[in-house]
Design an enzyme around this catalytic site. Structure first.
Site, mmCIF file in Angstrom:
data_model
loop_
_atom_site.group_PDB
_atom_site.id
_atom_site.type_symbol
_atom_site.label_atom_id
_atom_site.label_comp_id
_atom_site.label_asym_id
_atom_site.label_seq_id
_atom_site.Cartn_x
_atom_site.Cartn_y
_atom_site.Cartn_z
ATOM 1 N N ASP A 9 0.820 -1.220 0.000
ATOM 2 C CA ASP A 9 0.000 0.000 0.000
ATOM 3 C C ASP A 9 0.850 1.264 0.000
ATOM 4 O OD1 ASP A 9 -2.429 -1.303 0.005
ATOM 5 O OD2 ASP A 9 -2.656 -1.239 2.187
ATOM 6 N N ARG B 23 0.054 4.214 17.427
ATOM 7 C CA ARG B 23 -0.388 5.214 16.433
ATOM 8 C C ARG B 23 -0.187 6.666 16.860
ATOM 9 N NH1 ARG B 23 0.541 1.672 12.948
ATOM 10 N NH2 ARG B 23 -1.179 0.510 12.039
ATOM 11 N N ASP C 194 -7.303 2.948 12.979
ATOM 12 C CA ASP C 194 -6.011 3.620 12.863
ATOM 13 C C ASP C 194 -6.114 5.000 12.214
ATOM 14 O OD1 ASP C 194 -4.630 1.631 14.166
ATOM 15 O OD2 ASP C 194 -4.310 0.467 12.339
ATOM 16 N N SER D 125 -3.467 -9.219 6.928
ATOM 17 C CA SER D 125 -3.099 -7.837 7.193
ATOM 18 C C SER D 125 -2.494 -7.796 8.598
ATOM 19 C CB SER D 125 -4.348 -6.968 7.094
ATOM 20 O OG SER D 125 -4.136 -5.768 7.782
HETATM 21 N N1 ARG Z 1 -7.878 -4.098 16.014
HETATM 22 C C1 ARG Z 1 -6.677 -3.494 16.497
HETATM 23 C C2 ARG Z 1 -6.870 -2.025 16.720
HETATM 24 O O1 ARG Z 1 -7.792 -1.447 16.260
HETATM 25 C C3 ARG Z 1 -5.499 -3.799 15.589
HETATM 26 C C4 ARG Z 1 -5.475 -3.032 14.318
HETATM 27 C C5 ARG Z 1 -4.330 -3.390 13.470
HETATM 28 N N2 ARG Z 1 -4.112 -2.398 12.453
HETATM 29 C C6 ARG Z 1 -3.797 -2.685 11.197
HETATM 30 N N3 ARG Z 1 -3.683 -1.668 10.392
HETATM 31 N N4 ARG Z 1 -3.648 -3.903 10.745
HETATM 32 O O2 ARG Z 1 -6.070 -1.423 17.363
#
Ligand code: ARG
Length: 442
Positions: free
Chosen positions: A55, A136, A165, A217
């Protein structure tokens, strides 16, 4: 009576004309749903949060072409295992980045983000220790810092429009840097994986691994790893073995148990099996022990902030051990009232962090209490690791609200008189007894 007030506060006698009024507020940007999003002509140099994956690699090229803009890449090391940052940097430069900054933020991540989470026993939705949610705001804070340093006007990230995110990153940018704009190409470019691969091929962007099937992912850092996508979206599908890249499957873990002792000073883990370690190393070493013994696998159903219910597979070997040890020690050093109260604040803390509100003042307010409680969380906890389980087996603390003499069944005297107990029971049960009597039930 005498006209209305215009924007500069002067009274005018002109009646308001609805047509010009509408025209006055409408601007070419009026279709933009948030003021921090960049309009096409506002983008001239972009700070791209770059991971080296498909990406963000496609994005690096796409932004240059689509916006006719320069791109500065930023890659943040939060302790994701097995990453070769020279390769990532090299790839960014070959794709035309003006520069690629690689920032080792492990220390800051551990001290300023993971440590407060440990002290707050941070867990969202019974199983998620928030590793991504903690990472993040730091990544976005660094993006702001490097965007300013590199003269960028816009920050770009690779999050989709369905996840948490984007909220965490854009919320941080909007809070810390009102002058910066954001673009989120994945949200708008309407390319599926196949189109992205075609785009990559066309522009000479190397695509790692096989291209036939979409991979999981993944997001990871030193506090844990998540996998999403593929069969994980089928709730009835039990985990396939290939999803576990960190933790040994419990079935294959050693037949011999191992006890690890974690020592804390004022809520901070400082030593492992008697060896004093810096926080990053302590977390990494704990993770290794957990991984070996199959500890920290979580198959999680989660309520995202954006309303979706999703499933994640988490591997959190360090968090599974350190959170358990911290919680145990805190319970040992707290009174019954403290122990009943703090989990409510802990839960609120975890929710704020999960929900992308790291910069919400309530988080620091809660931390003031959490810190105060943790002043007494000193001592050590032994945890037995065995085929996927982590069980507390020993406890020691100078601050334990515990007296073996008092707790034992046999003895009476000192601060505890068994003869006094019936008097306590009579008074303790007073309201319940009265209520039952009034209801006529006894
Ligand atoms: N579900 C978790 C969260 O919202 C993990 C997210 C993982 N992020 C990703 N871009 N694969 O924090």
């Amino acid at each position: 009576m005498c006209g209305d007030t215009n924007l500069s506060g002067h009274m005018t006698d002109q009646p308001r004309d609805p047509a010009t009024e509408v025209h006055r507020v409408a601007s070419p940007d009026s279709t933009r749903v948030a003021s921090y999003l960049a309009g096409r002509d506002e983008v001239s140099r972009v700070l791209l949060l770059y991971s080296g994956g498909l990406d963000t690699s496609v994005m690096l090229k796409w932004i240059q072409d689509e916006y006719d803009a320069e791109v500065v890449a930023l890659t943040v090391n939060l302790g994701q295992p097995g990453e070769d940052y020279d390769v990532v940097k090299d790839k960014a430069l070959r794709l035309g980045a003006l520069d690629c900054h690689v920032v080792d933020a492990r220390e800051e991540f551990a001290r300023e983000y993971v440590l407060p989470a440990i002290k707050a026993n941070a867990d969202y939705g019974d199983g998620y220790p928030l590793f991504t949610a903690l990472g993040r705001p730091l990544i976005a804070k660094l993006a702001v810092e490097y965007a300013r340093k590199s003269g960028c006007d816009t920050i770009a990230h690779g999050c989709t429009g369905k996840g948490n995110d984007q909220v965490r990153i854009e919320g941080t940018v909007a809070t810390l840097a009102p002058e910066l704009k954001v673009i989120a190409p994945v949200r708008s470019w309407a390319m599926g994986r196949d189109e992205e691969i075609a785009y990559a091929r066309k522009h000479g962007i190397p695509v790692k691994g096989g291209t036939e099937a979409a991979p999981y992912s993944i997001d990871d850092n030193l506090w844990g790893r998540s996998s999403e996508g593929k069969w994980i979206e089928d709730l009835a599908h039990a985990p396939d073995d290939d999803v576990f890249q960190l933790v040994t499957r419990p079935e294959e873990a050693p037949d011999r148990a191992e006890v690890v002792t974690v020592e804390f000073e004022q809520g901070v883990p400082v030593a492992l099996n008697g060896e004093r370690l810096g926080l990053v190393e302590l977390i990494e070493r704990t993770a290794e022990l957990g991984m070996r013994h199959g500890v920290g696998i979580v198959d999680h159903i989660e309520d995202r902030i954006v309303g979706l219910k999703v499933r994640d597979i988490y591997e959190v070997p360090a968090a599974a051990i350190l959170l358990k040890a911290h919680k145990e020690l805190e319970r040992l050093t707290g009174t019954i009232h403290q122990n009943q109260f703090k989990p409510r604040l802990d839960q609120q803390w975890a929710y704020l962090v999960y929900a992308g509100l790291w910069w919400e003042p309530l988080r620091e307010d809660i931390e003031a209490y959490v810190e105060h409680v943790n002043r007494r969380v000193t001592g050590s906890i032994g945890i037995k690791l065995f085929k996927g389980s982590a069980r507390v087996v020993t406890r020691e603390s100078p601050n334990a609200v515990y007296d073996a003499q008092l707790a034992t069944f046999a003895e009476s005297g000192g601060l505890f008189s068994q003869q006094a107990s019936p008097g306590f029971i009579e008074i303790w049960s007073l309201q319940s007894r009265m209520a039952q009597r009034i209801r006529g039930e006894v």
